[in-house]
Write a protein that holds these residues in place. Structure first.
Motif, PDB file in Angstrom:
ATOM      1  N   LEU A  69       0.730  -1.363   0.071  1.00 43.68           N
ATOM      2  CA  LEU A  69       0.083   0.011   0.525  1.00 43.68           C
ATOM      3  C   LEU A  69       0.919   1.101   0.317  1.00 43.68           C
ATOM      4  O   LEU A  69       1.979   1.273   0.710  1.00 43.68           O
ATOM      5  CB  LEU A  69      -1.012   0.039   1.110  1.00 43.68           C
ATOM      6  CG  LEU A  69      -1.936   0.957   1.341  1.00 43.68           C
ATOM      7  CD1 LEU A  69      -3.052   1.651   0.299  1.00 43.68           C
ATOM      8  CD2 LEU A  69      -2.772   1.046   3.102  1.00 43.68           C
ATOM      9  N   VAL A  70       0.839   2.583  -1.334  1.00 41.80           N
ATOM     10  CA  VAL A  70       1.431   3.252  -1.324  1.00 41.80           C
ATOM     11  C   VAL A  70      -0.008   4.787  -0.623  1.00 41.80           C
ATOM     12  O   VAL A  70      -0.486   4.543  -1.722  1.00 41.80           O
ATOM     13  CB  VAL A  70       2.435   3.467  -2.461  1.00 41.80           C
ATOM     14  CG1 VAL A  70       2.931   4.637  -2.364  1.00 41.80           C
ATOM     15  CG2 VAL A  70       3.081   2.414  -2.430  1.00 41.80           C
ATOM     16  N   VAL A  71       0.189   5.308  -0.185  1.00 41.24           N
ATOM     17  CA  VAL A  71       0.070   7.251   0.439  1.00 41.24           C
ATOM     18  C   VAL A  71       0.319   7.327  -0.621  1.00 41.24           C
ATOM     19  O   VAL A  71       1.675   8.324  -0.102  1.00 41.24           O
ATOM     20  CB  VAL A  71      -0.216   6.958   1.479  1.00 41.24           C
ATOM     21  CG1 VAL A  71      -1.265   8.438   2.151  1.00 41.24           C
ATOM     22  CG2 VAL A  71      -0.655   5.842   1.987  1.00 41.24           C
ATOM     23  N   LEU A  72      -0.236   8.103  -1.468  1.00 43.45           N
ATOM     24  CA  LEU A  72       0.508   9.592  -2.356  1.00 43.45           C
ATOM     25  C   LEU A  72      -0.002  10.398  -1.940  1.00 43.45           C
ATOM     26  O   LEU A  72      -1.498  10.846  -1.679  1.00 43.45           O
ATOM     27  CB  LEU A  72       0.076   9.465  -3.942  1.00 43.45           C
ATOM     28  CG  LEU A  72       0.232  10.136  -5.254  1.00 43.45           C
ATOM     29  CD1 LEU A  72       2.274   9.961  -5.175  1.00 43.45           C
ATOM     30  CD2 LEU A  72      -0.319   9.941  -6.253  1.00 43.45           C
ATOM     31  N   GLU A  73       0.628  11.812  -1.855  1.00 38.65           N
ATOM     32  CA  GLU A  73      -0.043  13.297  -1.106  1.00 38.65           C
ATOM     33  C   GLU A  73      -0.823  13.453  -2.617  1.00 38.65           C
ATOM     34  O   GLU A  73       0.133  14.029  -3.544  1.00 38.65           O
ATOM     35  CB  GLU A  73       1.180  13.890  -1.719  1.00 38.65           C
ATOM     36  CG  GLU A  73       0.641  15.817  -0.388  1.00 38.65           C
ATOM     37  CD  GLU A  73      -0.442  15.929   0.445  1.00 38.65           C
ATOM     38  OE1 GLU A  73      -1.005  16.215   1.160  1.00 38.65           O
ATOM     39  OE2 GLU A  73      -0.362  14.626   1.861  1.00 38.65           O
ATOM     40  N   ASP A  74      -2.056  13.454  -2.534  1.00 37.96           N
ATOM     41  CA  ASP A  74      -2.193  14.173  -3.699  1.00 37.96           C
ATOM     42  C   ASP A  74      -3.905  15.190  -3.580  1.00 37.96           C
ATOM     43  O   ASP A  74      -4.709  14.473  -2.089  1.00 37.96           O
ATOM     44  CB  ASP A  74      -3.374  12.917  -4.876  1.00 37.96           C
ATOM     45  CG  ASP A  74      -2.797  13.931  -6.143  1.00 37.96           C
ATOM     46  OD1 ASP A  74      -4.144  15.027  -6.537  1.00 37.96           O
ATOM     47  OD2 ASP A  74      -2.579  13.791  -7.198  1.00 37.96           O
ATOM     48  N   ALA A  75      -4.207  16.172  -3.517  1.00 43.74           N
ATOM     49  CA  ALA A  75      -5.651  16.919  -3.655  1.00 43.74           C
ATOM     50  C   ALA A  75      -7.071  16.140  -4.512  1.00 43.74           C
ATOM     51  O   ALA A  75      -7.939  16.038  -3.807  1.00 43.74           O
ATOM     52  CB  ALA A  75      -5.494  18.608  -4.149  1.00 43.74           C
ATOM     53  N   ILE A  79      -3.132   4.812  -2.926  1.00 41.28           N
ATOM     54  CA  ILE A  79      -4.392   5.347  -2.629  1.00 41.28           C
ATOM     55  C   ILE A  79      -3.733   7.205  -2.215  1.00 41.28           C
ATOM     56  O   ILE A  79      -2.884   7.166  -1.774  1.00 41.28           O
ATOM     57  CB  ILE A  79      -4.979   4.833  -1.678  1.00 41.28           C
ATOM     58  CG1 ILE A  79      -6.523   5.648  -1.318  1.00 41.28           C
ATOM     59  CG2 ILE A  79      -4.271   4.852  -0.153  1.00 41.28           C
ATOM     60  CD1 ILE A  79      -7.357   4.475  -0.410  1.00 41.28           C
ATOM     61  N   THR A  80      -4.640   7.897  -2.501  1.00 40.15           N
ATOM     62  CA  THR A  80      -4.121   8.800  -2.085  1.00 40.15           C
ATOM     63  C   THR A  80      -4.521  10.030  -1.518  1.00 40.15           C
ATOM     64  O   THR A  80      -5.479   8.968  -0.845  1.00 40.15           O
ATOM     65  CB  THR A  80      -5.086  10.475  -3.739  1.00 40.15           C
ATOM     66  OG1 THR A  80      -6.643  10.567  -3.593  1.00 40.15           O
ATOM     67  CG2 THR A  80      -4.223  10.046  -5.196  1.00 40.15           C
ATOM     68  N   THR A  81      -4.102  11.371  -0.419  1.00 42.19           N
ATOM     69  CA  THR A  81      -4.772  11.595   1.022  1.00 42.19           C
ATOM     70  C   THR A  81      -5.947  11.763   0.829  1.00 42.19           C
ATOM     71  O   THR A  81      -6.790  11.748   1.532  1.00 42.19           O
ATOM     72  CB  THR A  81      -3.813  12.728   1.313  1.00 42.19           C
ATOM     73  OG1 THR A  81      -3.469  13.339   0.162  1.00 42.19           O
ATOM     74  CG2 THR A  81      -1.632  11.732   1.420  1.00 42.19           C
TER      75      THR A  81
END
Length: 313
Positions: A144-150, A166-168
């Motif tokens: 699982l990778v959490v990506l900073e994105d609006a 998955i984005t923040t």
């Protein structure tokens, strides 16, 4: 040579008529996994017709190929196929054309796989640039990778070590159960190897765009794999939760205000989850599964009929 032509006619009729027959009714939306199986069996039957026709026409056109195809068969079986020397030139031409078609299919499949791998490598590189690994963190660690994105989004990077990205914004918008639905949806894709099914469908449609069954196969695969993954998620967390997760990820993209757009499948998926149709009875599903499995057997029966008749079977 007659059997080879009969196989080509059978394959052509199947390629032309099968998409129209499978498009009838709404059973495919209620049973996407079964529909995928039926489509695969139909496409396999068409390809099998071409392969068997190539083998028989090659046997009629070249003595060397005949010796390989009919090597273990008695002489009466070979005579039953009426491989006359007068038609060797036409048989060799047909076999060559079919062999070129097979080679072209392999080339297109290779191109699809290479293009997908190139996209995957690029996305992994972009992901690594945005989310660098910490010191001591292994490349294969963490699924699982959490990506900073609006923008709320989630997708699966297929490969030897599939990763869910998955984005923040998605983490902030979706509730825990809805996040479970997203994870179950992507895991459904990974378990069923849907990416390989898409590769094959894309290769056949790109290589033979005028063949109706291949074009319809790619279109239906793109739709049915999403429905099947939705069902996998709904079995774990429920249909309402899965629908809410789908809405949460897509409501800011304008897909619900444009039902005829390129993302028209999203509102259809939500409607299907909120108002599901009744599943087919178990007995009918079993019958349809068995009937679909028998479809590729028809070209085999056509190809082996003269030999079996000669042997008195």
């Amino acid at each position: 040579m007659v059997i080879a032509l009969a196989l080509l006619v059978l394959g052509g009729c199947t390629a032309l008529l099968a998409p129209r027959m499978l498009a009838r009714g709404s059973w495919a939306e209620r049973e996407p996994v079964l529909a995928l199986w039926v489509w695969q069996c139909v496409v396999a039957a068409v390809l099998l017709c071409c392969v068997l026709a190539m083998a028989l026409s090659g046997a009629a056109g070249w003595h060397e190929v005949r010796g390989q195809v009919f090597a273990p068969a008695p002489q009466e079986v070979v005579e039953a196929y009426a491989l006359h020397p007068d038609g060797e030139r036409w048989a060799a031409t047909l076999a060559g054309l079919l062999a070129c078609g097979g080679l072209w299919t392999a080339v297109m499949l290779s191109r699809e796989v290479r293009a997908a791998r190139a996209i995957r490598r690029r996305r992994r590189a972009e992901l690594l640039a945005r989310v660098p690994r910490l010191p001591g963190e292994e490349e294969s660690g963490g699924r699982l990778v959490v990506l900073e994105d609006a923008r709320p989004d989630a997708w699966l990077l297929a490969g030897h070590t599939p990763r869910l990205v998955i984005t923040t914004a998605a983490l902030r918008r979706l509730e825990p159960r809805q996040l479970d639905a997203v994870l179950a949806h992507e895991q459904g894709h990974a378990r069923a190897r849907h990416h390989w099914l898409r590769y094959c469908a894309g290769a056949l449609a790109a290589g033979f765009p005028r063949v109706p069954v291949f074009a319809a196969f790619r279109q239906q695969v793109d739709r049915l794999v999403e429905l099947a993954a939705d069902d996998a998620a709904s079995r774990r967390v429920g249909r309402l939760t899965t629908a809410l997760a789908l809405v949460g990820l897509n409501e800011g993209r304008g897909v619900f205000g444009d039902p005829a757009g390129t993302r028209a499948l999203v509102p259809q998926r939500v409607s299907r989850l909120l108002a599901p149709g009744r599943r087919l009875p178990t007995a009918r599903r079993v019958r349809m599964t068995a009937a679909a499995a028998a479809i590729p057997a028809v070209p085999l029966l056509v190809a082996f009929a003269p030999g079996l008749s000669a042997l008195g079977c």
